[in-house]
Design an enzyme around this catalytic site. Sequence first.
Site, short mmCIF file in Angstrom:
data_model
loop_
_atom_site.label_atom_id
_atom_site.label_comp_id
_atom_site.label_asym_id
_atom_site.label_seq_id
_atom_site.Cartn_x
_atom_site.Cartn_y
_atom_site.Cartn_z
N MET A 199 0.86 -1.19 0.00
CA MET A 199 0.00 0.00 0.00
C MET A 199 0.89 1.23 0.00
O MET A 199 1.77 1.32 0.81
CB MET A 199 -0.87 -0.01 1.26
CG MET A 199 -1.88 -1.13 1.24
SD MET A 199 -2.99 -1.01 -0.15
CE MET A 199 -3.03 -2.71 -0.65
N CYS A 200 0.66 2.07 -0.93
CA CYS A 200 1.78 2.95 -1.17
C CYS A 200 1.45 4.12 -2.06
O CYS A 200 0.36 4.24 -2.59
CB CYS A 200 2.89 2.16 -1.87
SG CYS A 200 3.19 0.59 -1.10
N GLY A 201 2.47 4.96 -2.22
CA GLY A 201 2.41 6.02 -3.21
C GLY A 201 3.49 5.78 -4.25
O GLY A 201 4.60 5.35 -3.92
N THR B 153 6.77 5.46 -2.07
CA THR B 153 6.64 5.59 -0.62
C THR B 153 5.82 4.42 -0.14
O THR B 153 4.81 4.08 -0.75
CB THR B 153 5.94 6.90 -0.22
OG1 THR B 153 4.61 6.90 -0.72
CG2 THR B 153 6.68 8.11 -0.75
N ASP C 120 -3.95 2.89 2.43
CA ASP C 120 -3.59 4.24 1.98
C ASP C 120 -4.83 5.05 1.62
O ASP C 120 -4.95 6.24 1.93
CB ASP C 120 -2.56 4.20 0.84
CG ASP C 120 -2.84 3.09 -0.17
OD1 ASP C 120 -3.96 2.53 -0.16
OD2 ASP C 120 -1.94 2.79 -0.97
#
Lengths: 298, 447, 227
Positions: A1-3, A149, B212
Amino acid sequence: MCGIVGLFLKDKSLEPQLGALLTDMLITMTDRGPDSAGIAIYGAEQDGLAKLTIQSDAPDDDFATLAADLSTALGVSVDLHRKDSHAVVILPAGQAAAARAVIAGRPGQIRVMSDGNAIEIYKEVGLPQDVAARFALSKMAGTHGIGHTRMATESAVTTQGAHPFSTGPDQCLVHNGSLSNHNNLRRKLRRDGVRIESENDTEVGAAYLTWKMQNGATLGEALEASLTDLDGFFTFVVGTKEGFGVVRDPIACKPAVLAETDQYVAFGSEYRAMVGLPGIEAARVWEPEPATVYFWSH
Amino acid sequence: MSTSDKEAPRTAPIQSATFTNPVNAEIRRAAATGIYDIRGGGAKRKVPHFDDLLFLGASISRYPLEGYRERCDTSVTLGTRFAKNPITLDIPITIAGMSFGALSAQAKEALGRGASAAGTSTTTGDGGMTPEERGHSTKLVYQYLPSRYGMNPDDLRRADAIEIVVGQGAKPGGGGMLLGQKISDRVAEMRTLPKGIDQRSACRHPDWTGPDDLEIKILELREITGWRVPIYVKVAGSRPYFDTALAVKAGADVVVLDGMQGGTAATQDVFIENVGLPTLACIRPAVRALQDLGMHREVQLVVSGGIRTGADVAKALALGADAVSIGTAALVALGDNDPKWEAEYQALGTTTGAYDDWHEGRDPAGITTQDPLLASRLDPIEGGRRLRNYLKVMTLEAQTIARACGHNHLHNLEPEDLCALTVEAAAMAQVPLAGTEWYPGKPGGGY
Amino acid sequence: MQQIDLATTPLREMNETLQAQTGADNQTAWEILNPRGSHAVACGLDAPIEVTVRGHTGYYCAGMNKQAAIHVTGSVGPGVAENMMSGTVVIDGDASQYAGATGRGGLLVIKGNASSRCGISMKGIDIVVHGNIGHMSAFMAQVGNLVVCGDAGEALGDSLYEARLFVRGSVKSLGSDCIEKEMRPEHLAILADLLERAGSDAKPEEFRRYGSARKLYTFDIDNAAAY
């Protein structure tokens, strides 16, 4: 899970700013991934030379005599440029595999982050802003780059678990999502002799692409095949020496935005990652379709 | 001499342990109807549970407190991390989310009355907030579910807390199906669905996926409610370490963790019995996640799924929970599965204690139904009183145990107050097997 | 015109200011500057005020809107006008996933394209998209109208309830239990009204209507493959 962020420059005049632009994009994605950050940057190739990016948790010890040791072992001239916990080892083209073997045989904890003619990978645990500062990412020039990220889901928050993952010479991959068949796939790939170091799902995705390409697939074919063989939710961005590609799983829930102008193609998990780019207000902005491979190259 | 065939000893009939009579009956039922079994409630199979733990009590090395005279506090405050108005409850036992639709309006009202009288909160469910429920609940938690039936900003702002439901212990990863029989005019209107059709509930939220995105969803809900009320995140017991850590990273004030004995209004029996972790196995990994993040007691942990007695409450708290939640037990307190309806249970092909066809809307006790005649069997005032009594008894029981262990507050119960009766429970709860200092997986090896 | 600059004003303060409006005074026109992809911009409003957002926003812009008329001059991120109750939300650019998700009332207009899951689980909202929409749009849509002047992506209207879908262009594929239906005069009237209110000059006669086959309304093992 991220950017995820990515920037592929068409306009050479922007190349000196690549690191600065990508760093801003990366820091904007901190909320999506506060655990660790990383960047793969593609710089100028030097004729006849290859480079390895390496990392160590004890760089003072591990890097001290490395260049000299490699030079002796390989009988060639080797340069080493240290940046914090990482270093770029520059050596004659064709020596990368031999150098990897020498490094693997040394005591200490040196990890090879990437090898190739153009790629350098820097990644560490910590907030994106701090990671970028450690490596002075904003000062780097290049033709294209990918940043990530991470908010760790099921595997540990470690340097090894940080993205990008190297997938082969001058190749790398970053991921947003969660693969649901990575354990079985890891076992299968390991049986086939593929090197997978962590329990991270993304590393399996990266290793899968490498394995496909080692067996004759082009990157595009490997990405197409990933749509069948990988289960779960993913948006992948991959880098090669020539450019970068994007693919989303068929359900396509994890966010992805692309923007294109005459000067660049940009990728962001969210639009706000791209708001600082020059001319973004006039860019063509869209979302990649599910189960569709996109690729840009120089 | 010869014995005739007739007199020869015969093999005694042996029932298969694999193909038992209930298993065979289910195979025949599936073959006849072509539909999987849907039912309400939680897992009925035997799994390691709080019954497999015992408290040690005090003697010479520890000193007990005098019952009824020396204080043993029971209050708990939920939502201290970000909310301007955290919720303080008199007792660490809350009422879990159960929808109007699954339950009658009278049952929902009774839950509100009982919870309020006992000084605790109740929770809406998959169907929105009814005025009766809001009116009779001093503290009401508003569930934010994938279906978003009845969701609206006014009720959101009327709530004392918001619970984002990611999963239910009875069906981690599953959606729901409320069969058409229970979609009455009022239920249909609240859910904007045609009357009498099956209601299919989604398994994922329609507008976010993953931690997220969840972080941004929590931001939106906080912005809409002015950062006033706590945001809970409810997860099913499946990967409690990771899910708790991610809920905290996404910004939750409270994590609600529902083990596989936790009930549901209606889902596939195969799902209820075969997916998820026993409640006992969920708590320690969740607490460890909170401890690893430095958030234990900062982000509160509410545990549910098979809580029945004050002993269960005390055990859950001793393992590190801040509070517990009850659903099935509250329905039983109201009169669910009461033997006085045995004749009617028989007529439905079941018996007292086994009735679980909550989705069919023919509940003799008038609780899990929308039939006006059946629903009128439950007096909400009397039901509220019964629930209050039950909550008070559970609290007294938990206090009794805590005092016996020398604690002046339920929150001071700790894992070291416990031992386990079985190796399985010792492993899951990570407390020593009775009479030993050992549990499986103990760091450092043990014996 | 009141202005709030998000470059200098925190999000919380902006939303608090807008949420405090009643529409009773003459401060009914607001302008938000420099949203720069921020999330939850102008969410939870509940007054007949006009808000113009100059630029692009992130997730959940105009979330749960009541009464307000919100106009975004740029593009919006996921979940624009999610669970909207009433009022209007107009997006000049494109919308990301989940536009108008679970919306219960009001009108959402997207002048560009909408991405996947447009109108997912909609419960009474009207949505008009001038461009195209992505895959899985109107999944489990319950009530309301989704009007698409361009093309629709794959699996349109999967598991649909009673929402009406109108598409002028092509439909890549219909989802489970979604079928083309006859366009009757009352539908043309609904379309004409929505197109006019959305500022589209498309003709109602150019559209096709899609709706629920209602085969999933009561469980039948013969339809099990559709679940």
